[in-house]
Design a protein around this motif. Sequence first.
Motif, PDB file in Angstrom:
ATOM      1  N   ASN A   1       0.817  -1.213   0.000  1.00 43.49           N
ATOM      2  CA  ASN A   1       0.000   0.000   0.000  1.00 43.49           C
ATOM      3  C   ASN A   1       0.855   1.269   0.000  1.00 43.49           C
ATOM      4  O   ASN A   1       0.327   2.367  -0.163  1.00 43.49           O
ATOM      5  N   GLY A   2       2.174   1.117   0.214  1.00 45.72           N
ATOM      6  CA  GLY A   2       3.011   2.273   0.461  1.00 45.72           C
ATOM      7  C   GLY A   2       3.448   3.035  -0.766  1.00 45.72           C
ATOM      8  O   GLY A   2       4.211   3.989  -0.653  1.00 45.72           O
ATOM      9  N   ILE A   3       3.001   2.660  -1.944  1.00 44.38           N
ATOM     10  CA  ILE A   3       3.414   3.364  -3.153  1.00 44.38           C
ATOM     11  C   ILE A   3       2.229   4.193  -3.648  1.00 44.38           C
ATOM     12  O   ILE A   3       1.668   3.970  -4.704  1.00 44.38           O
ATOM     13  N   GLU A   4       1.865   5.187  -2.853  1.00 42.79           N
ATOM     14  CA  GLU A   4       0.618   5.908  -3.066  1.00 42.79           C
ATOM     15  C   GLU A   4       0.601   6.738  -4.338  1.00 42.79           C
ATOM     16  O   GLU A   4      -0.467   7.127  -4.803  1.00 42.79           O
ATOM     17  N   ASP A   5       1.766   7.023  -4.908  1.00 43.12           N
ATOM     18  CA  ASP A   5       1.779   7.851  -6.105  1.00 43.12           C
ATOM     19  C   ASP A   5       1.788   7.015  -7.390  1.00 43.12           C
ATOM     20  O   ASP A   5       1.820   7.575  -8.486  1.00 43.12           O
ATOM     21  N   PHE A   6       1.762   5.691  -7.267  1.00 46.06           N
ATOM     22  CA  PHE A   6       1.704   4.846  -8.466  1.00 46.06           C
ATOM     23  C   PHE A   6       0.290   4.877  -9.037  1.00 46.06           C
ATOM     24  O   PHE A   6      -0.689   4.786  -8.301  1.00 46.06           O
ATOM     25  N   ASP A   7       0.184   5.004 -10.347  1.00 40.17           N
ATOM     26  CA  ASP A   7      -1.136   5.044 -10.971  1.00 40.17           C
ATOM     27  C   ASP A   7      -1.030   4.525 -12.397  1.00 40.17           C
ATOM     28  O   ASP A   7       0.034   4.593 -13.024  1.00 40.17           O
ATOM     29  N   HIS A   8      -2.137   3.999 -12.899  1.00 39.81           N
ATOM     30  CA  HIS A   8      -2.203   3.531 -14.279  1.00 39.81           C
ATOM     31  C   HIS A   8      -3.670   3.373 -14.643  1.00 39.81           C
ATOM     32  O   HIS A   8      -4.478   2.897 -13.841  1.00 39.81           O
ATOM     33  N   ALA A   9      -4.011   3.754 -15.860  1.00 43.89           N
ATOM     34  CA  ALA A   9      -5.401   3.669 -16.310  1.00 43.89           C
ATOM     35  C   ALA A   9      -5.922   2.240 -16.262  1.00 43.89           C
ATOM     36  O   ALA A   9      -7.115   2.003 -16.042  1.00 43.89           O
ATOM     37  N   GLY A  10      -5.021   1.275 -16.460  1.00 40.40           N
ATOM     38  CA  GLY A  10      -5.430  -0.122 -16.439  1.00 40.40           C
ATOM     39  C   GLY A  10      -6.041  -0.520 -15.110  1.00 40.40           C
ATOM     40  O   GLY A  10      -6.960  -1.343 -15.063  1.00 40.40           O
ATOM     41  N   PHE A  11      -5.540   0.050 -14.026  1.00 41.18           N
ATOM     42  CA  PHE A  11      -6.091  -0.247 -12.708  1.00 41.18           C
ATOM     43  C   PHE A  11      -7.342   0.577 -12.427  1.00 41.18           C
ATOM     44  O   PHE A  11      -8.286   0.106 -11.801  1.00 41.18           O
ATOM     45  N   ARG A  12      -7.340   1.818 -12.889  1.00 39.58           N
ATOM     46  CA  ARG A  12      -8.511   2.675 -12.652  1.00 39.58           C
ATOM     47  C   ARG A  12      -9.740   2.156 -13.397  1.00 39.58           C
ATOM     48  O   ARG A  12     -10.867   2.313 -12.920  1.00 39.58           O
ATOM     49  N   ASN A  13      -9.525   1.543 -14.535  1.00 46.30           N
ATOM     50  CA  ASN A  13     -10.648   1.052 -15.350  1.00 46.30           C
ATOM     51  C   ASN A  13     -11.001  -0.397 -15.057  1.00 46.30           C
ATOM     52  O   ASN A  13     -11.927  -0.940 -15.654  1.00 46.30           O
ATOM     53  N   LYS A  14     -10.267  -1.017 -14.157  1.00 41.53           N
ATOM     54  CA  LYS A  14     -10.487  -2.430 -13.857  1.00 41.53           C
ATOM     55  C   LYS A  14     -11.697  -2.589 -12.933  1.00 41.53           C
ATOM     56  O   LYS A  14     -11.796  -1.929 -11.901  1.00 41.53           O
ATOM     57  N   THR A  15     -12.618  -3.451 -13.297  1.00 39.39           N
ATOM     58  CA  THR A  15     -13.815  -3.683 -12.499  1.00 39.39           C
ATOM     59  C   THR A  15     -13.604  -4.873 -11.586  1.00 39.39           C
ATOM     60  O   THR A  15     -13.327  -5.984 -12.035  1.00 39.39           O
ATOM     61  N   ILE A  16     -13.716  -4.639 -10.294  1.00 40.46           N
ATOM     62  CA  ILE A  16     -13.575  -5.679  -9.285  1.00 40.46           C
ATOM     63  C   ILE A  16     -14.845  -5.701  -8.445  1.00 40.46           C
ATOM     64  O   ILE A  16     -15.195  -4.700  -7.807  1.00 40.46           O
ATOM     65  N   PHE A  17     -15.540  -6.817  -8.440  1.00 47.09           N
ATOM     66  CA  PHE A  17     -16.760  -6.894  -7.634  1.00 47.09           C
ATOM     67  C   PHE A  17     -16.448  -6.803  -6.146  1.00 47.09           C
ATOM     68  O   PHE A  17     -17.192  -6.202  -5.369  1.00 47.09           O
ATOM     69  N   TRP A  18     -15.305  -7.382  -5.747  1.00 45.39           N
ATOM     70  CA  TRP A  18     -14.973  -7.451  -4.328  1.00 45.39           C
ATOM     71  C   TRP A  18     -14.318  -6.163  -3.850  1.00 45.39           C
ATOM     72  O   TRP A  18     -13.250  -6.190  -3.211  1.00 45.39           O
ATOM     73  N   ASN A  19     -14.912  -5.033  -4.145  1.00 43.74           N
ATOM     74  CA  ASN A  19     -14.350  -3.778  -3.641  1.00 43.74           C
ATOM     75  C   ASN A  19     -15.382  -3.032  -2.807  1.00 43.74           C
ATOM     76  O   ASN A  19     -16.536  -3.452  -2.670  1.00 43.74           O
ATOM     77  N   LEU A  20     -14.963  -1.927  -2.239  1.00 45.35           N
ATOM     78  CA  LEU A  20     -15.816  -1.191  -1.303  1.00 45.35           C
ATOM     79  C   LEU A  20     -17.044  -0.609  -1.984  1.00 45.35           C
ATOM     80  O   LEU A  20     -18.136  -0.570  -1.408  1.00 45.35           O
ATOM     81  N   GLU A  21     -16.894  -0.162  -3.223  1.00 48.60           N
ATOM     82  CA  GLU A  21     -17.997   0.470  -3.939  1.00 48.60           C
ATOM     83  C   GLU A  21     -19.168  -0.470  -4.191  1.00 48.60           C
ATOM     84  O   GLU A  21     -20.308  -0.030  -4.338  1.00 48.60           O
ATOM     85  N   HIS A  22     -18.912  -1.765  -4.254  1.00 52.16           N
ATOM     86  CA  HIS A  22     -19.949  -2.729  -4.595  1.00 52.16           C
ATOM     87  C   HIS A  22     -20.653  -3.338  -3.381  1.00 52.16           C
ATOM     88  O   HIS A  22     -21.497  -4.222  -3.548  1.00 52.16           O
ATOM     89  N   ILE A  23     -20.314  -2.889  -2.203  1.00 50.16           N
ATOM     90  CA  ILE A  23     -20.934  -3.451  -0.999  1.00 50.16           C
ATOM     91  C   ILE A  23     -22.464  -3.392  -1.040  1.00 50.16           C
ATOM     92  O   ILE A  23     -23.134  -4.395  -0.710  1.00 50.16           O
ATOM     93  N   PRO A  24     -23.096  -2.285  -1.449  1.00 52.14           N
ATOM     94  CA  PRO A  24     -24.566  -2.258  -1.458  1.00 52.14           C
ATOM     95  C   PRO A  24     -25.204  -3.340  -2.321  1.00 52.14           C
ATOM     96  O   PRO A  24     -26.359  -3.720  -2.083  1.00 52.14           O
ATOM     97  N   GLU A  25     -24.469  -3.848  -3.303  1.00 54.40           N
ATOM     98  CA  GLU A  25     -25.029  -4.840  -4.216  1.00 54.40           C
ATOM     99  C   GLU A  25     -25.270  -6.200  -3.573  1.00 54.40           C
ATOM    100  O   GLU A  25     -25.992  -7.036  -4.132  1.00 54.40           O
ATOM    101  N   ILE A  26     -24.705  -6.437  -2.389  1.00 46.95           N
ATOM    102  CA  ILE A  26     -24.926  -7.748  -1.771  1.00 46.95           C
ATOM    103  C   ILE A  26     -26.382  -7.911  -1.309  1.00 46.95           C
ATOM    104  O   ILE A  26     -26.810  -9.035  -1.016  1.00 46.95           O
ATOM    105  N   ARG A  27     -27.139  -6.824  -1.290  1.00 47.55           N
ATOM    106  CA  ARG A  27     -28.577  -6.945  -0.998  1.00 47.55           C
ATOM    107  C   ARG A  27     -29.261  -7.867  -2.006  1.00 47.55           C
ATOM    108  O   ARG A  27     -30.272  -8.505  -1.691  1.00 47.55           O
ATOM    109  N   ASN A  28     -28.707  -7.921  -3.205  1.00 42.61           N
ATOM    110  CA  ASN A  28     -29.313  -8.729  -4.267  1.00 42.61           C
ATOM    111  C   ASN A  28     -29.081 -10.229  -4.094  1.00 42.61           C
ATOM    112  O   ASN A  28     -29.615 -11.026  -4.863  1.00 42.61           O
TER     113      ASN A  28
END
Length: 302
Positions: free
Chosen positions: A89-116
């Motif tokens: 986690n310590g490389i906070e300035d690393f970035d790449h569009a490939g990671f920003r555009n990557k869809t991961i269900f198991w992330n924080l943003e998708h928590i509300p979807e477990i209602r389904n």
Amino acid sequence: MLSVDYTVVSLDKGIDLILSTAESPNISKQTSIKTGFIKFSPVVKDFLVLAIRRATRRNCPRTGKISPRTAGGPPDQRLRIAALEQELNGIEDFDHAGFRNKTIFWNLEHIPEIRNFMDGMEEHRKKLVLSVLDKYPSEIENNMDRLPRGVIHGDFNENNVLVQVKTTEDNKAVVSVNGVLDFEDVHHGTFVWDVGLMLAYTLLECKIMDPLEGAGHALAGYLSLRSLSPLEIFVLKTCIESRLCQSLVICAHSYRTDPTNAYLLTSAKQGWSRLEQLCNTNKEDLLQKWKEIQEKYASKNV
């Protein structure tokens, strides 16, 4: 796009990334058996190499005594493994569009979807999960844009850490951290989610002390190398609860679909009782307990 084989990120003597290609095989048979092979793109390779370079420039511990079930060992073992998580986690300035555009269900943003996925759940468990989901809008969603973000591992649990039994000079057997694997879920997300995920699995595997106290030792290891902002501390408990809910609900749903897959019940063995314990613990009291654990390590300069 060229792919390479990930094998070991070694934290034994310095930090080394060992890669293998068809043109340059350099992986021993023993290592191959221990790790298996996971394909990843050069983007992930760049992330790992940068993590290694940053880590080797920091004056911090590289080895630690941890149990084969790393999350469930003594306090000093959990501290070491959590410090390893911070290295990624310590490389906070690393970035790449490939990671920003990557869809991961198991992330924080998708928590509300477990209602389904809650149909068929026992009512008392459904009520427990909903108590966590009801906090999500005010604690997580409203603060999402202010939480520090970067490239995170995404699945930092005890099954994704390599350890090795070694003998010390005084002939004592110790278990040292040997590496990290499984970068399939690496993505751009909030750092506190990765910490919460790690602590969630610490709770599941801690058997020699109060699991909440055990999580405090793991958190102290992470905080020895990277601090959390007041906002990250504020949402941390909910992140842990959310990850437990996510794992328990999705695995229960999958098991109802395929009852022959007993592996899906692994988290449920301890998960529901741990989730209930965590939800029933006052946040302020828990954070104070964790703060006291961290201060004890700080006073010993660990």
